[in-house]
Design a protein around this motif. Structure first.
Motif, PDB file in Angstrom:
ATOM      1  N   LYS A 204       0.823  -1.214   0.000  1.00  0.00           N
ATOM      2  CA  LYS A 204       0.000   0.000   0.000  1.00  0.00           C
ATOM      3  C   LYS A 204       0.852   1.257   0.000  1.00  0.00           C
ATOM      4  CE  LYS A 204      -3.792  -2.263   2.471  1.00  0.00           C
ATOM      5  NZ  LYS A 204      -4.641  -2.263   3.687  1.00  0.00           N
ATOM      6  N   GLY A 205       2.155   1.073  -0.142  1.00  0.00           N
ATOM      7  CA  GLY A 205       3.050   2.215  -0.153  1.00  0.00           C
ATOM      8  C   GLY A 205       3.296   2.732  -1.558  1.00  0.00           C
ATOM      9  N   THR A 206       4.301   3.569  -1.669  1.00  0.00           N
ATOM     10  CA  THR A 206       4.687   4.112  -2.971  1.00  0.00           C
ATOM     11  C   THR A 206       6.050   3.555  -3.356  1.00  0.00           C
ATOM     12  OG1 THR A 206       5.688   6.047  -1.904  1.00  0.00           O
ATOM     13  CG2 THR A 206       3.380   6.235  -2.591  1.00  0.00           C
ATOM     14  N   GLY A 207       6.319   3.524  -4.648  1.00  0.00           N
ATOM     15  CA  GLY A 207       7.584   3.007  -5.123  1.00  0.00           C
ATOM     16  C   GLY A 207       7.482   1.533  -5.464  1.00  0.00           C
ATOM     17  N   ARG A 324      -0.097  -2.159  -8.145  1.00  0.00           N
ATOM     18  CA  ARG A 324       0.002  -1.707  -6.750  1.00  0.00           C
ATOM     19  C   ARG A 324       1.430  -1.792  -6.242  1.00  0.00           C
ATOM     20  NH1 ARG A 324      -4.943  -4.483  -6.110  1.00  0.00           N
ATOM     21  NH2 ARG A 324      -3.844  -6.352  -5.376  1.00  0.00           N
ATOM     22  N   GLY A 326       4.013  -1.266  -7.987  1.00  0.00           N
ATOM     23  CA  GLY A 326       4.850  -0.284  -8.683  1.00  0.00           C
ATOM     24  C   GLY A 326       5.576  -0.824  -9.889  1.00  0.00           C
TER      25      GLY A 326
END
Length: 412
Positions: A204-207, A324, A326
């Motif tokens: 659920k993060g970024t990258g 999701r 990335g």
């Protein structure tokens, strides 16, 4: 207000104390906090430790004849000297534990604790009756071997009281910061394990997931290394105390068997040997457990590396899961995962003692070498403390004959 290194400014501008944060996250109870803050790491604890050291030195220089009749004069001096050394070791451990609580690394470790687990500490969970029983037990173990000197030299009575307070109230003080850094290290590794176990599909993060995991692992490794480097300044004296007190038990046990056949002193010495060997092994095993959480490759073990290996093979991600995580393609996700595995294999994380990783293999080698060293030390003690092997053999043969006679009578 005097400067307190255990106080920092929180983002809202209010003064936040490390003790308060530990208590808010249920890592310390109010009684344990007060005891650490106002006794163990404060002037009263230092003065108590210095007074204990002073009477131990006195007992080393002025051995009492009553105790010498039980254990031998030379052994009495050696045991008192070892107690002096154990006292100095405990004071160093308390100083190191206080320094750890003042460090930025400990503060940073606290940020990863969510406060969901309550650590039960003796002074918050123990009733008055339990404390009284503990005082009586330690009082008997320390007092009965010293009792022959009470009537002839009041300093030995003072030594008993100081040692009792030192063992019951001062020594546990540096074991709690050790338990804290161990718990916080496990929490830090556990969070990393949970992220990898969930996998890129639940990200659920970024990258890009595996690249972010690499960065998080680097941060985790740096924090563990920094925190345990500071912790070693009181963990090593803590372990040294186990060795010293175990040796005290060994010397007292052997000398009592040969010199006076005092069963209580011999039993107390044997108890000290067993208790400190167990404590020493348990402490090393706990540190190795953190390394195991990082580096174990067993499929049935929860570890960062085993979970990462479990993600090998075909990608578990769906098309939506790839987005999701990335990634634009399965090939890129698999390539990043392979690089992450290579990184984990090359960068062995866990608890380090001055650059040496504490794991089960190291403990096994240490036990083998310690056994060899113990036998050499035992030979030295027998040769230099007036404990003759012939006397020991005679005593043990007499004990064996005594028990065989009992068995013979019972069977008749």
């Amino acid at each position: 207000m005097a400067y307190d290194p255990l106080r920092v400014e929180d983002p809202k501008g209010a003064e936040l104390c490390v003790w308060q944060e530990l208590e808010e996250k249920r890592l310390l109870g109010p009684k344990t906090r007060w005891w650490l803050q106002h006794f163990c790491f404060a002037r009263p604890g230092s003065l108590w430790a210095l007074a204990t050291l002073a009477v131990c030195i006195y007992c080393t220089l002025h051995p009492n004849e009553g105790i010498a009749n039980v254990m031998g004069r030379k052994v009495t001096c050696v045991v008192a000297g070892m107690f002096s050394l154990a006292t100095v070791s405990a004071m160093c451990a308390a100083r190191g534990a206080s320094s750890l609580l003042q460090s930025d690394a400990f503060r940073e470790l606290l940020q990863y604790e969510q406060g969901g687990t309550s650590l039960d500490h003796r002074f918050d969970t123990e009733s008055i009756m339990q404390l009284f029983r503990r005082l009586v037990t330690h009082g008997l173990l320390l007092g009965l071997p010293l009792s022959p000197a009470f009537s002839s030299d009041p300093i030995y009575l003072l030594a008993w009281l100081l040692l009792l307070g030192f063992v019951v109230f001062y020594i546990p003080g540096y074991s709690i910061p050790r338990a804290l850094v161990l718990h916080l290290s496990r929490s830090l590794v556990e969070q990393m394990m949970n992220d990898i176990e969930a996998g890129p599909e639940s990200w659920k993060g970024t990258g890009q997931f595996w690249q972010v995991m690499t960065q998080k692992h680097q941060q985790m490794d740096r924090l563990l290394e920094t925190a345990w480097t500071l912790a070693m300044w009181f963990v090593l004296p803590y372990l040294a105390n186990n060795v010293i007190v175990g040796l005290i038990g060994l010397v007292a046990c052997l000398s009592a068997v040969v010199t006076s056949q005092n069963a209580f002193v011999a039993f107390t010495g044997f108890f000290l040997i067993c208790a400190n060997v167990f404590s020493f092994a348990q402490r090393l095993s706990e540190m190795a457990g953190v390394t195991k959480m990082c580096m174990s490759t067993r499929a049935d073990t929860r570890s960062i590396l085993s979970y990462a290996i479990g993600k090998s093979g075909p990608s578990p991600c769906t098309e939506a899961g790839l987005q999701r995580a990335g990634y634009s393609s399965i090939a890129k996700e698999r390539s990043d995962h392979a690089r992450f595995l290579t990184y984990l294999m090359a960068n062995r994380a866990g608890v380090e003692m001055f650059g040496v990783l504490i794991d089960t293999q190291l403990i096994a080698r240490f036990v083998f070498q310690a056994t060899t060293g113990f036998l050499a030390l035992l030979s030295y003690m027998l040769a230099n403390l007036d404990i003759r092997t012939e006397d020991l053999l005679v005593k043990f043969e007499g004990t064996g004959t005594y028990f065989s006679d009992i068995v013979h009578v019972q069977w008749r």
